[in-house]
Design a protein around this motif. Structure first.
Motif, PDB file in Angstrom:
ATOM      1  N   ARG A 129       0.831  -1.213   0.000  1.00 43.66           N
ATOM      2  CA  ARG A 129       0.000   0.000   0.000  1.00 43.66           C
ATOM      3  C   ARG A 129       0.858   1.251   0.000  1.00 43.66           C
ATOM      4  NH1 ARG A 129      -5.563   0.711   0.049  1.00 43.66           N
ATOM      5  NH2 ARG A 129      -5.247   2.342   1.616  1.00 43.66           N
ATOM      6  N   LEU A 130       1.922   1.254   0.815  1.00 41.27           N
ATOM      7  CA  LEU A 130       2.792   2.428   0.880  1.00 41.27           C
ATOM      8  C   LEU A 130       3.487   2.671  -0.464  1.00 41.27           C
ATOM      9  CD1 LEU A 130       4.478   2.107   4.401  1.00 41.27           C
ATOM     10  CD2 LEU A 130       2.897   3.892   3.647  1.00 41.27           C
ATOM     11  N   LEU A 131       3.964   1.591  -1.071  1.00 41.05           N
ATOM     12  CA  LEU A 131       4.633   1.756  -2.359  1.00 41.05           C
ATOM     13  C   LEU A 131       3.649   2.209  -3.441  1.00 41.05           C
ATOM     14  CD1 LEU A 131       7.065  -1.318  -2.447  1.00 41.05           C
ATOM     15  CD2 LEU A 131       7.622   1.071  -1.969  1.00 41.05           C
ATOM     16  N   TYR A 132       2.449   1.673  -3.392  1.00 41.79           N
ATOM     17  CA  TYR A 132       1.442   2.063  -4.382  1.00 41.79           C
ATOM     18  C   TYR A 132       1.145   3.557  -4.316  1.00 41.79           C
ATOM     19  CZ  TYR A 132      -3.040   2.308  -6.797  1.00 41.79           C
ATOM     20  OH  TYR A 132      -4.061   2.640  -7.645  1.00 41.79           O
ATOM     21  N   ARG A 133       1.160   4.102  -3.122  1.00 40.56           N
ATOM     22  CA  ARG A 133       0.876   5.544  -2.962  1.00 40.56           C
ATOM     23  C   ARG A 133       1.958   6.409  -3.578  1.00 40.56           C
ATOM     24  NH1 ARG A 133       0.105   7.133   2.969  1.00 40.56           N
ATOM     25  NH2 ARG A 133      -0.290   9.132   1.945  1.00 40.56           N
ATOM     26  N   MET A 134       3.145   5.841  -3.798  1.00 41.65           N
ATOM     27  CA  MET A 134       4.227   6.624  -4.396  1.00 41.65           C
ATOM     28  C   MET A 134       3.992   6.880  -5.879  1.00 41.65           C
ATOM     29  SD  MET A 134       7.796   5.190  -2.844  1.00 41.65           S
ATOM     30  CE  MET A 134       8.670   6.460  -3.750  1.00 41.65           C
ATOM     31  N   ALA A 135       3.288   5.968  -6.531  1.00 33.30           N
ATOM     32  CA  ALA A 135       3.109   6.095  -7.979  1.00 33.30           C
ATOM     33  C   ALA A 135       2.332   7.370  -8.292  1.00 33.30           C
ATOM     34  CB  ALA A 135       2.378   4.884  -8.522  1.00 33.30           C
ATOM     35  N   PRO A 136       2.868   8.210  -9.164  1.00 33.63           N
ATOM     36  CA  PRO A 136       2.158   9.467  -9.486  1.00 33.63           C
ATOM     37  C   PRO A 136       0.875   9.188 -10.259  1.00 33.63           C
ATOM     38  CG  PRO A 136       4.040   9.180 -10.931  1.00 33.63           C
ATOM     39  CD  PRO A 136       4.115   8.082  -9.909  1.00 33.63           C
ATOM     40  N   GLY A 137      -0.145  10.009 -10.014  1.00 31.82           N
ATOM     41  CA  GLY A 137      -1.399   9.835 -10.727  1.00 31.82           C
ATOM     42  C   GLY A 137      -1.217  10.069 -12.213  1.00 31.82           C
ATOM     43  N   GLN A 138      -0.420  11.070 -12.529  1.00 37.79           N
ATOM     44  CA  GLN A 138      -0.073  11.341 -13.921  1.00 37.79           C
ATOM     45  C   GLN A 138       1.442  11.466 -13.994  1.00 37.79           C
ATOM     46  OE1 GLN A 138      -2.469  14.820 -14.987  1.00 37.79           O
ATOM     47  NE2 GLN A 138      -3.480  13.546 -16.517  1.00 37.79           N
ATOM     48  N   ALA A 139       2.019  10.776 -14.955  1.00 40.08           N
ATOM     49  CA  ALA A 139       3.478  10.762 -15.064  1.00 40.08           C
ATOM     50  C   ALA A 139       3.961  12.109 -15.590  1.00 40.08           C
ATOM     51  CB  ALA A 139       3.938   9.634 -15.979  1.00 40.08           C
ATOM     52  N   GLY A 140       4.306  13.037 -14.669  1.00 45.75           N
ATOM     53  CA  GLY A 140       4.839  14.322 -15.068  1.00 45.75           C
ATOM     54  C   GLY A 140       6.351  14.272 -15.211  1.00 45.75           C
ATOM     55  N   MET A 141       6.907  15.340 -15.793  1.00 40.24           N
ATOM     56  CA  MET A 141       8.348  15.369 -15.987  1.00 40.24           C
ATOM     57  C   MET A 141       9.095  15.323 -14.669  1.00 40.24           C
ATOM     58  SD  MET A 141      10.814  15.297 -18.075  1.00 40.24           S
ATOM     59  CE  MET A 141       9.910  15.562 -19.594  1.00 40.24           C
ATOM     60  N   ALA A 142       8.551  15.969 -13.639  1.00 37.52           N
ATOM     61  CA  ALA A 142       9.238  16.002 -12.343  1.00 37.52           C
ATOM     62  C   ALA A 142       9.388  14.604 -11.761  1.00 37.52           C
ATOM     63  CB  ALA A 142       8.476  16.902 -11.375  1.00 37.52           C
ATOM     64  N   SER A 143       8.294  13.829 -11.795  1.00 43.22           N
ATOM     65  CA  SER A 143       8.354  12.477 -11.233  1.00 43.22           C
ATOM     66  C   SER A 143       9.292  11.594 -12.037  1.00 43.22           C
ATOM     67  CB  SER A 143       6.961  11.872 -11.166  1.00 43.22           C
ATOM     68  OG  SER A 143       6.431  11.683 -12.470  1.00 43.22           O
ATOM     69  N   VAL A 144       9.310  11.784 -13.362  1.00 45.46           N
ATOM     70  CA  VAL A 144      10.218  10.981 -14.191  1.00 45.46           C
ATOM     71  C   VAL A 144      11.667  11.316 -13.867  1.00 45.46           C
ATOM     72  CG1 VAL A 144      11.026  10.594 -16.553  1.00 45.46           C
ATOM     73  CG2 VAL A 144       8.572  10.668 -16.058  1.00 45.46           C
ATOM     74  N   LEU A 145      11.979  12.626 -13.751  1.00 40.00           N
ATOM     75  CA  LEU A 145      13.349  13.027 -13.443  1.00 40.00           C
ATOM     76  C   LEU A 145      13.793  12.502 -12.076  1.00 40.00           C
ATOM     77  CD1 LEU A 145      13.398  16.688 -14.822  1.00 40.00           C
ATOM     78  CD2 LEU A 145      14.494  14.662 -15.800  1.00 40.00           C
ATOM     79  N   VAL A 146      12.910  12.645 -11.080  1.00 38.70           N
ATOM     80  CA  VAL A 146      13.260  12.163  -9.733  1.00 38.70           C
ATOM     81  C   VAL A 146      13.422  10.647  -9.745  1.00 38.70           C
ATOM     82  CG1 VAL A 146      12.467  11.922  -7.352  1.00 38.70           C
ATOM     83  CG2 VAL A 146      12.182  14.090  -8.553  1.00 38.70           C
ATOM     84  N   GLY A 147      12.524   9.958 -10.463  1.00 41.96           N
ATOM     85  CA  GLY A 147      12.617   8.503 -10.538  1.00 41.96           C
ATOM     86  C   GLY A 147      13.907   8.040 -11.188  1.00 41.96           C
TER      87      GLY A 147
END
Length: 546
Positions: A129-147
């Motif tokens: 559940r905790l890991l699932y909450r990390m997934a962004p609702g929409q894959a934005g550039m910020a989340s991709v860069l951080v990932g």
């Protein structure tokens, strides 16, 4: 996004690095950051939302399995002095349940196991559940860069984890657990093939006549958890030496003598049958695969050796409470397990009956009525954990059917009380082995007569008792009235008396060669070190602890 994922990263990191802080034998540093925590977080930031739950479950399962492997390594390290091997250790789960039932009772044992299983399931679900909450609702550039940054950082730290100063704080424990386990499994599989090939090599049959025995009985008595630490470790030395002095006094008063050595056991803390198998087979039987392979291949053993010489062979196994196919495979004429032994007394936690009754039963039910000379193997289990209660020896004429021992059914502290205090565990261990030695000595003085008693330990107790890095050696005493026979063992490296020398005389796999050489009357010149199991059947360097 970062705030939402921080608890998951911290939890993954704690789960992966936490067990490493407890490892008693690992060469790892005590890391505070696991490279895998960054990799897991980075992957969850990059995975598309429709796949997020599947990714969370898979990653959580990978983390939990690595934790399970680490805790298994910790458990087998404390109990058996070695890391866990999936290929050979899965059957030990039943032994853990059996020992737990003996220590705390059936209902409590099942409650503990059920609670543990529920805790694992809840932890897996919660982490997912905790890991699932990390997934962004929409894959934005910020989340991709951080990932991408987190995955890259995790890979770089994993690759350079041994470099200074990274290695002082960073490791990849989950990766190490998986790769170490795979390496153990592959090496064990290769060893299995090599051992099977060694067993397939034909041997020239040898007719065993045991001329030096002149038809006298031979008794092989394994004392549970009797290792050299009982005699040399400062915590047990006073008790151990007093027990040997009592043994020597009993033997001398009865006109018996002893010669002694020490030999390395293939195991520590448990799996006694592997030590028994090494002695009987003359092969280094260090794991269940080797044990099963040997039994599946008709090969010479002490049991067959004595059969050839006209002996009646018997196994006295009071701890065997279930069907024992291996007993039939070894080829004993008689198997006296718990069900067959006529005992009217109480069980004493894990111990089904005290050693004094085992000796009494053997003499009355097996040795006395036999018309043929007897070769018998006895498992003496009063010194098996949990080491409570520890009984006194009573007048042998009062042993009878064992009902006299009911007065001690509830004696001594409960196992849970003993095992809550490490020092108390050690005191009870020393008292239990002292009882086992004194009982064996009293029986020999009363009933051995002109027979030969081989009294030995099966293995050292767990590292909890011995400490880390203790020798794997166990004492081996040969007790008899025949001075000439004993001197033949001295010529092969044994020492006169009951105190073993500091240096081990090979391994328990060598004992069969010594016994057969002396009993068959072979020349002793140049034979102090027999041709031990070699090549595929010899101990590997990491298995030998002097």
């Amino acid at each position: 996004m970062i705030a939402r994922g921080l608890p998951a990263v911290l939890l993954v990191n704690l789960l992966v690095v936490g067990p490493e802080w407890l490892m008693p034998y690992a060469a790892f540093p005590h890391p505070w950051l696991a490279a895998e925590a960054l990799l897991v977080a980075g992957v969850m930031l990059l995975v598309p939302r429709p796949w997020a739950w599947i990714a969370a479950v898979v990653l959580s399962l990978a983390v939990m399995v690595s934790v399970g492997l680490a805790l298994s390594d910790l458990g087998t390290g404390l109990a058996l002095g070695r890391p866990m091997n999936l290929l050979i250790d899965l059957p030990l789960a039943a032994s853990v349940e059996h020992l737990l039932r003996g220590a705390v009772g059936g209902p409590a044992a099942w409650a503990i196991l059920a609670a543990g299983l529920a805790a694992v399931g809840y932890a897996l679900y919660g982490l997912s559940r905790l890991l699932y909450r990390m997934a962004p609702g929409q894959a934005g550039m910020a989340s991709v860069l951080v990932g991408v940054a987190m995955v890259g950082a995790g890979l770089l730290l994993q690759h350079h984890r041994d470099a200074w100063p990274i290695g002082r704080a960073v490791d990849a424990p989950a990766l190490i657990r998986y790769t170490d386990q795979a390496d153990r499994v592959l090496r064990t599989a290769a060893e299995r093939r090599a051992f099977a090939d060694a067993l397939a090599v034909p041997q020239q049959p040898i007719q065993r006549r045991m001329a030096s025995l002149q038809g006298r009985d031979v008794i092989l008595g394994f004392i549970e958890s009797y290792g050299v630490s009982f005699l040399r470790d400062a915590r047990y030395r006073v008790t151990g030496q007093a027990a040997l002095e009592h043994l020597a006094g009993e033997l001398e008063a009865a006109g018996l003598q002893a010669v002694t050595t020490s030999m390395r056991s293939p195991v520590q803390g448990g799996q006694s049958w592997l030590a028994h198998g090494s002695v009987l087979s003359g092969r280094w039987i260090s794991n269940q695969i080797r044990y099963d392979l040997f039994l599946d291949t008709p090969r010479p053993s002490l049991i067959r050796d004595f059969h050839q010489a006209g002996y009646e062979t018997a196994a006295v196994m009071p701890a065997i409470t279930r069907t024992w196919p291996a007993g039939r495979q070894w080829g004993y004429d008689q198997i006296h397990d718990h069900a067959r032994i006529e005992y009217a007394g109480p069980p004493l936690n894990w111990v089904t009956m005290p050693d004094q009754y085992t000796w009494h039963y053997f003499q009355r039910a097996i040795r006395a009525p036999s018309a043929s000379p007897v070769f018998a193997e006895l498992a003496l289990i009063s010194s098996h954990a949990p080491w409570t209660p520890v009984l006194p020896t009573i007048d042998w004429s009062r042993v009878g059917d064992g009902s006299v021992f009911h007065r001690w059914a509830e004696a001594g502290p409960a196992p849970g009380v003993v095992w809550a205090d490490r020092d108390r565990v050690r005191r009870h261990y020393a008292r239990a082995v002292d009882y086992a030695l004194r009982t064996a000595g009293e029986w020999a003085a009363r009933d051995l007569g002109d027979g030969i008693l081989i009294l030995l330990g099966d293995h050292q107790p767990a590292p909890l008792v011995t400490g880390e890095g203790a020798s794997r050696a166990v004492p081996v005493h040969i007790i008899a009235r025949d001075r000439t026979l004993l001197e033949a063992f001295v010529a092969r490296g044994f020492r006169r008396g009951v105190m073993p020398p500091a240096k081990a005389l090979g391994t328990l796999a060598d004992l069969r060669s010594h016994l057969l050489a002396v009993f068959d009357g072979e020349p002793t010149a140049g034979a102090a070190v027999p041709a031990a199991a070699s090549g595929a059947v010899a101990p590997s360097p990491e298995e030998i602890k002097e």
